[in-house]
Design an enzyme around this catalytic site. Structure first.
Site, short mmCIF file in Angstrom:
data_model
loop_
_atom_site.label_atom_id
_atom_site.label_comp_id
_atom_site.label_asym_id
_atom_site.label_seq_id
_atom_site.Cartn_x
_atom_site.Cartn_y
_atom_site.Cartn_z
N LYS A 186 0.89 -1.11 -0.10
CA LYS A 186 -0.11 -0.06 0.05
C LYS A 186 0.88 1.31 0.01
O LYS A 186 1.79 1.29 0.62
CB LYS A 186 -0.93 -0.02 1.29
CG LYS A 186 -1.94 0.95 1.25
CD LYS A 186 -2.83 0.88 2.63
CE LYS A 186 -3.80 1.90 2.80
NZ LYS A 186 -4.76 1.91 3.90
N SER B 42 -9.75 1.82 2.81
CA SER B 42 -8.87 2.42 2.01
C SER B 42 -7.82 1.83 1.34
O SER B 42 -7.38 2.18 0.34
CB SER B 42 -8.06 3.54 2.96
OG SER B 42 -7.35 3.14 3.84
N SER C 32 -9.86 -0.57 7.11
CA SER C 32 -9.21 -0.69 5.62
C SER C 32 -8.60 -1.75 5.12
O SER C 32 -8.21 -1.64 4.04
CB SER C 32 -8.37 0.70 5.60
OG SER C 32 -9.34 1.93 5.44
#
Ligand code: GLN
Length: 492
Positions: free
Chosen positions: A80, A155, A179
């Site tokens: 990420k 997210s 997330s």
């Protein structure tokens, strides 16, 4: 060798050891797959193909010399875009950090490298991890591989979508209010948030420091366990990191699951949960019952307060953490400022997106004098009540089962103008962060429209091995881990 990209870590390690293929072959397969589907999925913010191939080559050399590093040697791991990887861009999907390059490795990245992982790509996310659909990225819009018109969740949307689409073997995300688990559920993969303090936060760009945790995404529970083992460990550079003996989570999966008491909180099955999600999770719960586990109805009475409490605490912490992006040191710097105040105002005004600004304003408000006691202090008190609910529940049960999300993946644009309805998509995941507990999302069903459904398994603090075992038992008896999205431009 075209389907290496959909293999699991144990199969890949066996093939690498037997010399059926090399780490470079594996990386090449993942790259080819990525290029074939990326125009549809858009999981990556950036990727350094040359660097990934170089790492794979180094892994092959080590293996040839009999010096393999560990369980992840040669395995591509997607990251990420919020964790620092030395020499790679670190943008947090924000214009604010568009040209920032990480000067050092996050501790979790050091751990992955120490076990031989090939660090692969920067995966898309909501800006600064604020959001539930990855639509808040300043760079691109990731699609759900199961239905390209739908969002992948957020997210960590890029981390979930890339694993589902075979663009990496496993990936890393972060979870502040859901997330990891929410996008895992919506993309039909396994996603896990460890106990707060288990994984180091050093080198992770902070959103809400008392809630943030790093964790794995994988297509199988065992791969998630293997990745988690490499990821966690005490870090003196993170004052909230806990010094505990290392556990062998993947080994724990080899034991037959003992008969457990599994709690089902009534608050998570009432109004607001989609009927197909409810039915799939109830069916999974029935399966545990039929296997001889005891299902206990429990109550987590403060559940309805989780969303408001989270949006006070998380925004308060964010407003403080994001104060460092001021245009002076390393973030976006406005070229049209006449004095220092204008420099702050314009740099922040131009660099941050709408949702990030909303959070900073909310957080500054709840911390401001006159409102601090009414909002922030009160929220901290309710946070204790939420924690107590779990403490009491865990006196009766070994793990808790709930839906991960109230609905399956929704359409792009459906909630982007309605922050409140977006916030509610984390209604089942947030309490776990407030209590600091471990939880994972496991695929347990598909809707009629072929969208994945996830079940959340919540554990006691440091109950990682238990919840992984609970998940593994279900997974071994169902076919969900073998289902693949149908991406047009590619071979299956
Ligand atoms: N969706 C939640 C939010 O927008 C959670 C985000 C997260 O876990 N990083 O804050």
């Amino acid at each position: 060798m075209s389907d290496l990209f959909y293999s699991n870590i144990s199969e890949l390690q066996a093939g690498l050891n037997n010399k059926t293929f090399t780490a470079v072959d594996l990386m090449q397969s993942v790259i080819e797959r990525t290029e074939a589907v990326e125009s549809e999925v858009n999981a990556f913010i950036s990727r350094d193909i040359e660097d990934a191939l170089k790492q794979a080559e180094a892994s092959d050399k080590r293996r040839l010399a009999g010096a393999s590093l560990g369980a992840l040697d040669g395995i591509p791991v997607g990251i990420k875009d919020i964790m620092a990887v030395k020499g790679q861009p670190l943008r947090c999907a924000s214009k604010m950090l568009e040209s920032f390059v990480a000067p050092y490795d996050a501790t979790c990245i050091e751990h992955l490298k120490a076990s031989g992982a090939v660090i692969w790509g920067r995966l898309n996310m909501d800006e600064f991890a604020m959001g539930s659909s990855t639509e808040n990225s300043a760079f691109s819009q990731t699609a759900n591989p199961w239905n390209l018109d739908c969002i992948p969740g957020g997210s960590s949307g890029g981390s979930a979508a890339s694993v589902a689409a075979g663009q990496t073997i496993v990936s890393i995300g972060t979870d502040t209010g859901g997330s990891i688990r929410q996008p895992a559920a919506l993309c039909g993969v396994v996603g896990m948030k460890p106990t707060y303090g288990l994984a180091s936060r050093y080198g992770l760009v902070a959103f809400a420091s008392s809630l943030d945790q790093v964790g794995p995404f994988a297509r199988t529970v065992k791969d998630a366990a293997i990745l988690l083992e490499s990821l966690v460990g005490y870090d003196p550079k993170d004052s909230t990191s806990l010094n505990r003996p290392k556990e062998n989570y993947s080994k724990a999966l080899e034991q037959p699951l003992r008969k457990l008491k599994l709690g089902v909180p009534s608050e998570f099955f009432g109004d607001g949960v989609d009927p197909e999600v409810k039915a799939a999770v109830e069916k999974a719960i029935d399966w545990y019952r039929s296997e001889g586990h005891t299902i206990v109805e429990i109550s987590l009475p403060h559940s309805e307060l989780c969303v408001p409490v989270y949006y006070i605490i998380a925004t308060a912490e964010a407003s403080s953490n994001l104060a460092r992006f001021d245009g002076v040191r390393y973030s976006h710097r406005s070229s049209d400022a006449g004095n220092i105040n204008e420099l702050f105002n314009k740099s922040r005004g131009e660099g941050f997106g709408e949702e990030v600004k909303r959070r900073i304003i909310l957080g500054t408000y709840v911390l401001s004098s006159g409102y601090y006691d009414a909002y922030y202090l009160r929220a901290q008190k309710v946070r204790s009540l939420i924690r107590n609910d779990f403490d009491q529940a865990f006196e009766q049960v070994d793990a808790i089962l709930t839906p991960t999300t109230p609905t399956p993946a929704f359409k792009k644009g459906e909630k982007s103008d309605d922050p409140l309805s977006m916030y509610l998509s984390d209604i089942y995941t947030i309490s776990v962060n407030l209590a600091g507990l471990p939880a994972l999302s496991l695929p347990v069903g598909m809707t009629q429209e072929q969208l994945p459904i996830g079940m959340q398994i919540i554990g006691k603090a440091f109950g990682e091995a238990d919840i992984l075992s609970v998940a593994h038992a279900f997974e071994s008896n169902h076919e969900f881990k073998d289902l693949r999205p149908n991406l047009d431009n590619s071979k299956q």
